[in-house]
Design a protein around this motif. Structure first.
Motif, PDB file in Angstrom:
ATOM      1  N   ILE A  89       0.179   0.343  11.790  1.00 37.75           N
ATOM      2  CA  ILE A  89      -0.268  -1.039  11.641  1.00 37.75           C
ATOM      3  C   ILE A  89      -0.889  -1.584  12.923  1.00 37.75           C
ATOM      4  O   ILE A  89      -1.833  -2.378  12.884  1.00 37.75           O
ATOM      5  CB  ILE A  89       0.917  -1.921  11.171  1.00 37.75           C
ATOM      6  N   LYS A  90      -0.371  -1.164  14.084  1.00 38.58           N
ATOM      7  CA  LYS A  90      -0.938  -1.630  15.345  1.00 38.58           C
ATOM      8  C   LYS A  90      -2.294  -0.986  15.605  1.00 38.58           C
ATOM      9  O   LYS A  90      -3.221  -1.635  16.097  1.00 38.58           O
ATOM     10  CB  LYS A  90       0.020  -1.322  16.488  1.00 38.58           C
ATOM     11  N   GLU A  91      -2.412   0.292  15.291  1.00 37.44           N
ATOM     12  CA  GLU A  91      -3.683   0.981  15.511  1.00 37.44           C
ATOM     13  C   GLU A  91      -4.771   0.475  14.579  1.00 37.44           C
ATOM     14  O   GLU A  91      -5.960   0.549  14.909  1.00 37.44           O
ATOM     15  CB  GLU A  91      -3.491   2.485  15.311  1.00 37.44           C
ATOM     16  N   LEU A  92      -4.372  -0.065  13.403  1.00 32.91           N
ATOM     17  CA  LEU A  92      -5.359  -0.527  12.439  1.00 32.91           C
ATOM     18  C   LEU A  92      -6.166  -1.690  13.006  1.00 32.91           C
ATOM     19  O   LEU A  92      -7.407  -1.684  12.967  1.00 32.91           O
ATOM     20  CB  LEU A  92      -4.655  -0.948  11.143  1.00 32.91           C
ATOM     21  N   THR A  93      -5.509  -2.675  13.571  1.00 37.91           N
ATOM     22  CA  THR A  93      -6.211  -3.821  14.146  1.00 37.91           C
ATOM     23  C   THR A  93      -7.001  -3.416  15.385  1.00 37.91           C
ATOM     24  O   THR A  93      -8.149  -3.850  15.582  1.00 37.91           O
ATOM     25  CB  THR A  93      -5.205  -4.928  14.498  1.00 37.91           C
ATOM     26  N   ALA A  94      -6.400  -2.578  16.214  1.00 41.40           N
ATOM     27  CA  ALA A  94      -7.089  -2.148  17.429  1.00 41.40           C
ATOM     28  C   ALA A  94      -8.345  -1.353  17.092  1.00 41.40           C
ATOM     29  O   ALA A  94      -9.389  -1.490  17.752  1.00 41.40           O
ATOM     30  CB  ALA A  94      -6.143  -1.319  18.292  1.00 41.40           C
ATOM     31  N   LEU A  95      -8.281  -0.528  16.047  1.00 40.75           N
ATOM     32  CA  LEU A  95      -9.439   0.267  15.646  1.00 40.75           C
ATOM     33  C   LEU A  95     -10.566  -0.625  15.133  1.00 40.75           C
ATOM     34  O   LEU A  95     -11.744  -0.393  15.429  1.00 40.75           O
ATOM     35  CB  LEU A  95      -9.025   1.269  14.576  1.00 40.75           C
ATOM     36  N   THR A 110      -9.783   0.826   7.627  1.00 41.37           N
ATOM     37  CA  THR A 110      -9.124   0.971   6.328  1.00 41.37           C
ATOM     38  C   THR A 110      -7.789   1.674   6.520  1.00 41.37           C
ATOM     39  O   THR A 110      -7.717   2.727   7.168  1.00 41.37           O
ATOM     40  CB  THR A 110     -10.000   1.775   5.358  1.00 41.37           C
ATOM     41  N   TYR A 111      -6.752   1.071   5.944  1.00 40.20           N
ATOM     42  CA  TYR A 111      -5.410   1.647   6.030  1.00 40.20           C
ATOM     43  C   TYR A 111      -5.316   2.847   5.092  1.00 40.20           C
ATOM     44  O   TYR A 111      -5.875   2.847   4.003  1.00 40.20           O
ATOM     45  CB  TYR A 111      -4.366   0.589   5.652  1.00 40.20           C
ATOM     46  N   ARG A 112      -4.598   3.881   5.558  1.00 39.46           N
ATOM     47  CA  ARG A 112      -4.401   5.152   4.864  1.00 39.46           C
ATOM     48  C   ARG A 112      -5.636   6.049   4.945  1.00 39.46           C
ATOM     49  O   ARG A 112      -5.583   7.199   4.511  1.00 39.46           O
ATOM     50  CB  ARG A 112      -4.016   4.960   3.386  1.00 39.46           C
ATOM     51  N   SER A 150       0.826  -1.209   0.000  1.00 35.97           N
ATOM     52  CA  SER A 150       0.000   0.000   0.000  1.00 35.97           C
ATOM     53  C   SER A 150       0.860   1.257   0.000  1.00 35.97           C
ATOM     54  O   SER A 150       0.550   2.235  -0.695  1.00 35.97           O
ATOM     55  CB  SER A 150      -0.927  -0.013   1.213  1.00 35.97           C
ATOM     56  N   ASP A 151       1.937   1.241   0.782  1.00 31.57           N
ATOM     57  CA  ASP A 151       2.820   2.411   0.811  1.00 31.57           C
ATOM     58  C   ASP A 151       3.540   2.604  -0.515  1.00 31.57           C
ATOM     59  O   ASP A 151       3.819   3.746  -0.923  1.00 31.57           O
ATOM     60  CB  ASP A 151       3.846   2.252   1.933  1.00 31.57           C
ATOM     61  N   ARG A 152       3.828   1.533  -1.202  1.00 34.50           N
ATOM     62  CA  ARG A 152       4.577   1.648  -2.454  1.00 34.50           C
ATOM     63  C   ARG A 152       3.693   2.122  -3.596  1.00 34.50           C
ATOM     64  O   ARG A 152       4.083   2.995  -4.377  1.00 34.50           O
ATOM     65  CB  ARG A 152       5.202   0.294  -2.798  1.00 34.50           C
ATOM     66  N   TYR A 153       2.494   1.541  -3.691  1.00 34.02           N
ATOM     67  CA  TYR A 153       1.622   1.869  -4.820  1.00 34.02           C
ATOM     68  C   TYR A 153       0.518   2.865  -4.447  1.00 34.02           C
ATOM     69  O   TYR A 153      -0.317   3.182  -5.299  1.00 34.02           O
ATOM     70  CB  TYR A 153       0.983   0.588  -5.366  1.00 34.02           C
ATOM     71  N   HIS A 154       0.506   3.274  -3.180  1.00 33.30           N
ATOM     72  CA  HIS A 154      -0.497   4.234  -2.711  1.00 33.30           C
ATOM     73  C   HIS A 154      -1.917   3.717  -2.960  1.00 33.30           C
ATOM     74  O   HIS A 154      -2.786   4.436  -3.461  1.00 33.30           O
ATOM     75  CB  HIS A 154      -0.304   5.604  -3.396  1.00 33.30           C
TER      76      HIS A 154
END
Length: 433
Positions: free
Chosen positions: A399-405, A391-393, A287-291
């Motif tokens: 990455i840790k907050e994503l699962t917790a959210l 959703t990321y971004r 995701s970071d590479r291809y946005h």
């Protein structure tokens, strides 16, 4: 369908056939060897006997020159010689009795007598069965010639001497027969042992050795167990090869299952919890590479209730049906994980913040047993679940907050649903003026 190239036979039949062929060949080979050796021996003895024949006959007539009337005394001299040498048989036919009709002779003696008279020289023939040299010798004598040889045609013709002389001493002949018999048995034994050993080595020991070497090269740690079924000529060895092949196939299936279980969970087929961090980190890098965005969906199974027509089954079956429902309503690129006993997490690549709520609602309806199609089959189970997503971004880039959210939203959604269910309905009142 390929046909069998070989027809395996039992070891007893195989051993019997090999024994018969080896015995016949060894017998023929032994007879050949014995015949060659005995023939060579007889030829040497015959040559030696024929070479010494004139000397033996000359010695027989050593007393003949001293006789006054050799013609009259020839029978007496020969009778005395025959009495001294019982091994030698002599028959002297005087010249006046040369007609075979006047003498009692056998057919062979008559033939020797006729041949010797016509050839006017020494004639002989070998009799292998009796081991004797038979023949005839015309006798000429000149009085007063002490140095004359009996083979020399000097003097007057006295008659024909028929003789039967043994090749060797009888004791030596008996020993020779035993020697030939021992040679035959020894050659038969040696040839039979050598051929049977080679036959067993080729058709029995070598297949077993090859089978052992093939088993020795089996390695379970390889990516694939290499084994090829090879038909054998002996039924027992072929059965061993077949059983090994079947066991190898069983080991292959077990090995494949074990290899799959190292990545996926056996009840649901979802990925293990240990692979979640690796897969999530990979999606973050991508995701970071291809946005490009991606989302995660957290589902907690609270309760599984069978439908009215369905009988209650075990928890394992309900979990499998729950996993089948997730696989049915998710994409092939989605990665489901089993985090706990009843906790599941799905990584949804390329799914935006607008699409993930729609996916959540679709799964929620399906778990509740609601289907939009009229002819759709009624679900066997209804699942009470909690669902949360992130959703990321969009929601966070940690990455840790994503699962917790996602887990926090799951609990919040469940609390709100519980409040709505517990809140009593307000009765409607009519407005009256």
């Amino acid at each position: 369908m390929s046909q069998r190239k070989t027809h395996p036979v039992s070891f007893r039949i195989f051993a019997f056939k090999k024994f018969m062929w080896v015995s016949i060949f060894a017998l023929l080979a032994s007879l050949t060897v014995t015949t060659l050796v005995s023939g060579t021996f007889i030829a040497v003895v015959y040559h030696k006997t024929v070479t010494n024949l004139p000397d033996r006959l000359q010695q027989t007539f050593s007393d003949l020159p001293a006789a006054d009337n050799p013609t009259a005394q020839a029978d007496i001299i020969l009778a005395q010689i025959q009495a001294k040498n019982l091994q030698n048989r002599f028959t002297f036919i005087p010249a006046q009795k040369i007609n075979p009709e006047t003498v009692l002779l056998s057919e062979k003696q008559q033939e020797y007598l006729k041949t010797a008279k016509q050839a006017n020289r020494l004639s002989h023939q070998l009799n292998i069965l009796s081991a004797e040299v038979s023949g005839g010798l015309p006798i000429y004598f000149r009085p007063g010639c002490n140095t004359c040889n009996i083979l020399a045609k000097q003097g007057s013709y006295l008659g024909t001497l028929l003789f039967d002389l043994p090749l060797t001493n009888p004791l030596l002949t008996f020993g020779t027969l035993w020697a030939f018999f021992i040679l035959f048995m020894l050659s038969f034994f040696i040839i039979g042992v050598v051929m049977m050993t080679r036959a067993l080595e080729k058709d029995f020991i070598k297949p077993l050795r090859n089978l052992t070497e093939r088993m020795h090269h089996i390695r379970l740690e390889d990516d694939e167990i290499l084994w090829e079924r090879k038909e054998q000529e002996i039924a027992e060895i072929d059965l061993i090869d077949q059983l090994i092949t079947e066991n190898i196939q069983t080991l292959k299936s077990i090995y494949v299952k074990l290899d799959a279980l190292m990545v996926t969970e056996h009840q649901t087929g979802f990925f293990h919890q240990d692979r979640f961090k690796e897969a999530l980190q990979f999606e973050v890098y991508r995701s970071d590479r291809y946005h490009r965005p991606f989302s995660i969906l957290v589902i907690k199974l609270l309760k599984a209730s069978p439908s009215q027509d369905e009988q209650a089954t075990s928890t394992v079956d309900s979990v499998q049906l729950f996993a089948d429902t997730i696989n049915e309503y998710t994409r092939n690129i989605d990665l489901p994980f089993r985090i706990g006993e009843r906790l599941f997490l799905i990584i949804l690549p390329e799914m935006t913040e607008q699409e993930v709520p729609v996916m959540s609602q679709v799964l929620r309806k399906r778990f509740a047993g609601k289907t939009e199609a009229e002819d759709a089959e009624s679900p066997r189970y209804q699942f009470d679940v909690q669902i949360g997503y992130a959703t990321y971004r969009y929601d966070t880039q940690n990455i840790k907050e994503l699962t917790a959210l996602a887990i926090e939203r799951m609990h919040q959604a469940y609390k709100s649903e519980t409040k709505e269910t517990a809140q009593p309905e307000t009765p409607k009142t009519e407005n009256t003026d």
